[in-house]
Write a protein that holds these residues in place. Structure first.
Motif, PDB file in Angstrom:
ATOM      1  N   GLU A 216      33.007  38.304  41.031  1.00  0.00           N
ATOM      2  CA  GLU A 216      34.365  37.757  41.015  1.00  0.00           C
ATOM      3  C   GLU A 216      34.406  36.398  40.316  1.00  0.00           C
ATOM      4  N   LYS A 229      39.230  31.827  41.329  1.00  0.00           N
ATOM      5  CA  LYS A 229      39.891  32.630  40.295  1.00  0.00           C
ATOM      6  C   LYS A 229      40.669  33.810  40.867  1.00  0.00           C
ATOM      7  N   SER A 230      40.562  34.045  42.161  1.00  0.00           N
ATOM      8  CA  SER A 230      41.282  35.170  42.766  1.00  0.00           C
ATOM      9  C   SER A 230      41.554  34.883  44.231  1.00  0.00           C
ATOM     10  N   ASP A 231      42.487  35.636  44.798  1.00  0.00           N
ATOM     11  CA  ASP A 231      42.758  35.523  46.228  1.00  0.00           C
ATOM     12  C   ASP A 231      41.502  35.808  47.036  1.00  0.00           C
TER      13      ASP A 231
END
Length: 329
Positions: A216, A229-231
């Motif tokens: 991720e 960079k992401s939830d």
């Protein structure tokens, strides 16, 4: 000893454990593979070691492709969650074991082995336990002996698979700080598997966040924490709140990134106090917002103005502090 992982994939029957993994690890670096159970981090570690064979891809040590080499020819050291010490051997003999098993042509003599083991036990600060047996040691001491044994054969790479997972929280915290200091001394390229984000943040030079067989995000601890960079990365790297704004958006913020007030002030949302939990220097307040099932947790200093006389069922007003990312729901 640098490590290059190129286009590595691995399936176990219908389950895709790793999906086209690419990763560069620099010489002397301590990298944490971080993620939930089943994300592929241990499979990747075992492929680096040569204990598993990838379906596709290559493992390169310092410019040399070792993908076809047996684990015995890769010169890696292992430290596992369950110490794997020989119960019938003293601490000294456990650490000396790998040296005594070397081929005769390159095996040190007993005098050299004695000096090497003495130096290693000194390095892990347990030279006074040389004559003890594993059952006479604490869990933390056993794990340090396991590390000394792994270092004895002078591996090119050190691989650690949840090495502190079997220990209680206090010992785990002490050992990971000790490991970080030790790594600063020996500068051995090391790969560390953990599902504990605090452990990764405290020990690693860089963190590789994994989920469902893919990477991720890769970055220094501060970088992945401050700029996820992401939830998934945001939630996995620490406690997180989600506040829904309309149907299509939500804002993510940490419990310590909350402004609390007893009175209604601009831009603060009303919420019902569901729980008040003193945690030493801070107090955690759990809030229920109308129209949202997910609860909000706020952490403030224990003498915060909003806490004076506060009881469950009261209304508090809260606001996520400025600058938090808003993501699509």
């Amino acid at each position: 000893m640098s490590i290059e992982i190129r286009n590595v994939s691995k399936n176990f029957n219908a389950f895709k454990a790793l999906d086209d993994i690419n990763l560069d690890i620099q010489s002397g670096e301590l990298v944490a593979l971080l993620g939930p159970s089943g994300c592929g981090k241990t499979t990747l570690l075992r492929i680096i070691a040569g204990l598993e064979t990838p379906d596709t891809g290559n493992i390169v040590f310092h410019g040399e492709d070792v993908s076809g080499r047996d684990v015995r020819d890769r010169n890696v050291g292992f430290v596992f969650q369950h110490y794997a010490l020989f119960r019938h051997m003293t601490v000294f003999d456990n650490v000396a074991f790998g040296l005594r098993m070397k081929p005769k042509a390159i095996r040190p003599n007993e005098s050299q082995i004695k000096q090497k083991v003495h130096d290693l036990l000194g390095l892990v600060q347990l030279d006074w336990l040389a004559d003890r047996y594993p059952e006479q040691l604490s869990g933390g001491q056993r794990q340090r002996i396991a590390l000394a044994r792994a270092l004895a054969v002078e591996p090119k790479v050190l691989l650690l698979d949840e090495p502190f997972g079997a220990l209680d929280a206090k010992v785990r915290k002490e050992l990971r700080r000790w490991l970080a200091r030790l790594h600063d001394e020996v500068h051995l390229t090391s790969v560390f598997v953990t599902h504990d984000q605090e452990e990764a943040m405290e020990v690693a030079d860089r963190i590789v966040v994994m989920n469902k067989g893919v990477i991720e995000q890769i970055g220094a601890p501060g970088e992945v924490y401050e700029n996820p960079k992401s939830d998934f990365v945001y939630h996995f790297l620490g406690d997180a709140n989600r506040l829904f704004i309309g149907e299509d958006h939500h804002v993510l913020f940490r419990p310590h990134e909350v402004s609390l007030s007893r009175s209604a002030i601009a831009e603060h949302c009303p919420a019902e106090v569901r729980d008040i939990r003193p945690l030493g220097a801070i107090t955690r307040v759990t809030l229920k917002v109308d129209g949202q099932d997910e609860l909000i947790e706020a952490e403030v200093v224990k003498d915060h103005d909003s806490l004076a006389g506060l009881v469950r069922g009261e209304t508090l007003y809260f606001k996520p502090k400025a600058g938090q990312p808003i993501a699509h729901g």
